[in-house]
Design an enzyme around this catalytic site. Structure first.
Site, PDB file in Angstrom:
ATOM      1  N   ASP A   1     -14.843  38.288  -1.062  1.00 17.77           N
ATOM      2  CA  ASP A   1     -14.543  37.424  -2.212  1.00 17.77           C
ATOM      3  C   ASP A   1     -13.848  37.559  -3.077  1.00 17.77           C
ATOM      4  O   ASP A   1     -13.571  38.938  -3.566  1.00 17.77           O
ATOM      5  CB  ASP A   1     -15.883  37.768  -3.491  1.00 17.77           C
ATOM      6  CG  ASP A   1     -15.766  37.570  -4.519  1.00 17.77           C
ATOM      7  OD1 ASP A   1     -15.500  36.473  -5.191  1.00 17.77           O
ATOM      8  OD2 ASP A   1     -17.405  37.238  -5.129  1.00 17.77           O
TER       9      ASP A   1
ATOM     10  N   HIS B   1     -12.953  37.257  -6.616  1.00 23.56           N
ATOM     11  CA  HIS B   1     -13.124  37.037  -7.599  1.00 23.56           C
ATOM     12  C   HIS B   1     -11.390  36.952  -8.952  1.00 23.56           C
ATOM     13  O   HIS B   1     -11.722  37.299 -10.290  1.00 23.56           O
ATOM     14  CB  HIS B   1     -13.865  38.910  -8.176  1.00 23.56           C
ATOM     15  CG  HIS B   1     -14.694  38.904  -7.200  1.00 23.56           C
ATOM     16  ND1 HIS B   1     -14.800  40.022  -6.825  1.00 23.56           N
ATOM     17  CD2 HIS B   1     -16.168  39.415  -8.530  1.00 23.56           C
ATOM     18  CE1 HIS B   1     -16.338  39.862  -5.962  1.00 23.56           C
ATOM     19  NE2 HIS B   1     -16.880  39.652  -7.001  1.00 23.56           N
TER      20      HIS B   1
ATOM     21  N   GLU C   1     -13.757  33.518  -0.799  1.00 21.90           N
ATOM     22  CA  GLU C   1     -14.029  33.110  -2.543  1.00 21.90           C
ATOM     23  C   GLU C   1     -12.860  33.810  -3.239  1.00 21.90           C
ATOM     24  O   GLU C   1     -12.338  34.241  -2.965  1.00 21.90           O
ATOM     25  CB  GLU C   1     -15.417  33.818  -2.639  1.00 21.90           C
ATOM     26  CG  GLU C   1     -16.066  33.025  -3.917  1.00 21.90           C
ATOM     27  CD  GLU C   1     -16.995  34.128  -4.070  1.00 21.90           C
ATOM     28  OE1 GLU C   1     -17.924  34.383  -5.102  1.00 21.90           O
ATOM     29  OE2 GLU C   1     -17.589  34.216  -2.682  1.00 21.90           O
TER      30      GLU C   1
ATOM     31  N   GLU D   1     -18.750  29.436  -8.745  1.00 21.73           N
ATOM     32  CA  GLU D   1     -19.572  30.074  -9.641  1.00 21.73           C
ATOM     33  C   GLU D   1     -18.667  30.307 -11.301  1.00 21.73           C
ATOM     34  O   GLU D   1     -20.322  30.754 -12.270  1.00 21.73           O
ATOM     35  CB  GLU D   1     -19.314  31.729  -9.204  1.00 21.73           C
ATOM     36  CG  GLU D   1     -18.822  32.560 -10.024  1.00 21.73           C
ATOM     37  CD  GLU D   1     -18.690  34.369  -9.224  1.00 21.73           C
ATOM     38  OE1 GLU D   1     -19.209  34.708  -9.545  1.00 21.73           O
ATOM     39  OE2 GLU D   1     -18.164  34.224  -8.336  1.00 21.73           O
TER      40      GLU D   1
ATOM     41  N   ASP E   1     -24.120  28.524  -9.669  1.00 23.33           N
ATOM     42  CA  ASP E   1     -24.987  29.017 -10.116  1.00 23.33           C
ATOM     43  C   ASP E   1     -25.656  28.631 -11.197  1.00 23.33           C
ATOM     44  O   ASP E   1     -25.954  28.324 -12.031  1.00 23.33           O
ATOM     45  CB  ASP E   1     -24.262  30.549 -10.919  1.00 23.33           C
ATOM     46  CG  ASP E   1     -25.376  32.098 -10.739  1.00 23.33           C
ATOM     47  OD1 ASP E   1     -26.493  31.345 -11.095  1.00 23.33           O
ATOM     48  OD2 ASP E   1     -24.672  32.666 -10.898  1.00 23.33           O
TER      49      ASP E   1
ATOM     50  N   HIS F   1     -24.172  30.589  -5.889  1.00 20.33           N
ATOM     51  CA  HIS F   1     -23.743  31.904  -6.095  1.00 20.33           C
ATOM     52  C   HIS F   1     -24.887  32.263  -6.571  1.00 20.33           C
ATOM     53  O   HIS F   1     -25.521  31.633  -7.395  1.00 20.33           O
ATOM     54  CB  HIS F   1     -22.612  31.890  -7.155  1.00 20.33           C
ATOM     55  CG  HIS F   1     -22.474  32.990  -7.615  1.00 20.33           C
ATOM     56  ND1 HIS F   1     -22.901  33.515  -9.059  1.00 20.33           N
ATOM     57  CD2 HIS F   1     -21.373  34.084  -7.110  1.00 20.33           C
ATOM     58  CE1 HIS F   1     -22.184  34.695  -9.909  1.00 20.33           C
ATOM     59  NE2 HIS F   1     -21.662  34.941  -8.441  1.00 20.33           N
TER      60      HIS F   1
END
Length: 382
Positions: free
Chosen positions: A181, A183, A207, A234, A257, A284
């Site tokens: 991830d 981010h 991700e 997400e 999510d 997510h």
């Protein structure tokens, strides 16, 4: 049956506050929902209060009609705060309806297409990877940046990631699936170098290589010719926020999510949109127990489901549930009880009261130090 009240509770879970809502009815049947949104818990609480005024007195089993009333009747639509408030109420309505008809939610969604739901957890380093193995997981996700070392600086981030993933793969073996991830912390050129540096280690997906705001930047990742699945989603909300990225096939795995994008009703539709583009669905979910239970019910019914995120390092997940959902050998077992298959013990809320997050009004900014938190910022943002 009529909705008589919609209450909100905020509890300090593990590393974040969980926002729960309870829908009560005139026949004594209640349902639980969750709209956890870190650093914006009070905004979600206010959103739930606003939406509840539209639903008091209505039939809780008219789930789609109630969803449309929440979404359309306030003129302003979309956004993560109202998406989270809607999610909390929508999940609770599914829970109520399942209890009324004595059916698990996944049965009302068309029935399960699998007997259990595969899950993964998180591991910041090799030690965390071994902990995931000990807990029975066969997959985990780790970060793309060493924030303590790299922070805002791009120098060495590619080499550091290569060395970390190399060590994990060598020590944990070929069967443990690893996801990364990022981010959204990198510019496209840096993200492309990161992906190229770890391709040899059989990564399940990479991700959020870049921030979610610019689809053309995602296209730079897609056009680089990597032999690795890309995941994102997400920070996209409602089916309308997913339309273009799915239609342009800029990702291999989509990650809505359930606690942010309108609840069970909406995330199921997003999964179906992804299915038409042959894109996998991996929600997510670093959230509390109600969002986890709701996600699990949806995943049981989705043909293009891949894997479900869960934060099992939080003991309060189980402590706040009267009947904790079962996770065994890295899989959630489908409950047979009606609704979500679990309930919350309200007495536990008092043990873990709401604690406002640092920088609650300004993501990434620590008001007590006057400094920016690198956990929430990236070179791509500055």
């Amino acid at each position: 049956m009529k909705i008589t009240d919609i209450k909100t509770f905020i509890m300090k879970g593990g590393n974040r506050n969980w926002v729960f809502c309870k829908v009560e009815t005139d026949e004594g049947v209640h349902g639980w929902g969750e709209g956890t949104l870190e650093r914006h818990e009070l905004a979600v609480e206010s959103g739930i209060k606003t939406l509840s005024e539209r639903l008091i007195g209505r039939d809780p089993t008219e789930i789609e009609r109630n969803w449309q009333i929440m979404y359309r009747h306030g003129f302003w639509r979309g956004g993560v705060v109202m998406g989270s408030a809607m999610a909390a109420i929508d999940i609770a309505l599914w829970d109520v309806t399942g209890k009324i008809y004595n059916l698990p939610v996944y049965k009302m969604l068309g029935g399960a297409v699998r007997d259990r739901v595969r899950a993964y957890t998180h591991a910041g380093d090799l030690r965390g990877g071994w902990e995931a193995v000990d807990q029975g997981f066969t997959a985990f996700k780790t970060g793309g940046w060493d924030l303590a070392k790299n922070a805002f600086h791009e120098k060495d981030v590619v080499d550091d990631l290569h060395e970390k993933i190399k060590s994990m793969r060598e020590h944990l073996g070929p069967d443990m699936e690893i996801m990364i991830d990022n981010h959204g912390r990198s510019r496209p050129s840096v993200a492309n170098r990161q992906i190229a540096a770890v391709e040899e280690f059989d990564i399940k997906f990479f991700e959020e290589p870049v921030p979610p705001d610019n689809l053309d930047a995602m296209e730079q990742i897609r056009n680089a010719g990597h032999n690795m699945d890309i995941a994102t989603g997400e920070r996209l909300f409602f089916r309308y926020g997913f339309r273009d990225i799915l239609h342009r096939r800029l990702t291999d795995v989509i990650q809505p999510d359930i606690a942010h994008t309108g609840g069970i009703s909406e995330i199921k539709k997003i999964a179906q949109m992804a299915e038409t583009e042959y894109i996998k669905f991996a929600p997510h979910n670093p959230n509390g127990p109600i969002a986890t239970a709701a996600s699990m019910h949806v995943c049981a019914t989705v043909p293009n489901f891949l894997i479900l995120e869960t934060a099992r390092d939080m003991p309060w997940h189980d402590k706040v549930q009267t009947t904790p959902i079962t996770l065994k050998d890295g899989y959630f077992e489908l409950p047979t009880a009606p609704g979500l298959g679990t309930d919350l013990d309200e007495s536990v809320f008092a043990e873990r009261p709401f604690i406002p997050s640092e920088g609650a009004g300004n993501a990434g900014y620590k008001e007590n130090t006057g400094s920016w938190n690198a956990e929430d910022m990236s070179p791509a943002d500055v």
